[in-house]
Write a protein that holds these residues in place. Structure first.
Motif: not given
Length: 167
Positions: A3-5, A7-9, A11-13, A15, A132, A134
């Protein structure tokens, strides 16, 4: 994929989507007028980020030089044209500026070299700021549907790549 991975992806997409949209379109919410910046006598080159503290800068629309009670719009010339007109500007006398030139992403040069500390007014446009958190809201109204759609599409494409073994 945890799940954390994800969310990180995501956020990157998000951005990356904001950056790419911002490159091709100028949004009215990103127009900016900056005052209170001054030139230094006998100094030709300035950094937009450090000397004028213009961050997230995309393009200059208008640059005005304030000389007492009068204001003059400076002409934007390509560096090559200025080099042809002023091959060695340091050898010429200093006076009120009439032109400016962008050199690279961060440097701006003024010609003729200023003879005094003139005030400047920048009218420019910035890139869309990245999100950056939610609870952050994008500065452009109604762009959220576009951001969600493109970010979701990238997510599905990434998921297909992972499942097909293309990565």
């Amino acid at each position: 994929i945890g799940k954390k991975n994800i969310e990180t992806r995501a956020q990157r997409w998000l951005t990356l989507v904001i950056q790419r949209i911002s490159r091709v379109h100028d949004f009215g919410a990103c127009f900016r007028v900056t005052t209170g910046k001054t030139l230094t006598a006998s100094k030709k080159s300035y950094s937009l980020a450090t000397d004028f503290t213009l961050t997230n800068h995309k393009a200059i629309f208008d640059l005005r030089l304030i000389d007492g009670t009068s204001s003059v719009k400076l002409d934007d010339l390509f560096t090559r044209k200025l080099d042809l007109n002023y091959p060695y500007p340091e050898s010429q006398s200093t006076q009120r500026c009439t032109h400016y030139s962008r050199f690279g992403n961060d440097t701006i040069e003024f010609y003729p070299i200023p003879d005094s500390g003139y005030a400047l007014i920048f009218r420019d446009i910035t890139f869309l700021p990245g999100l950056s958190g939610d609870t952050e809201v994008c500065v452009v109204p109604f762009i959220d549907y576009l951001l969600i759609a493109v970010t979701t599409a990238w997510g599905f494409l990434s998921y297909e790549e992972v499942n097909s073994g293309a990565i």
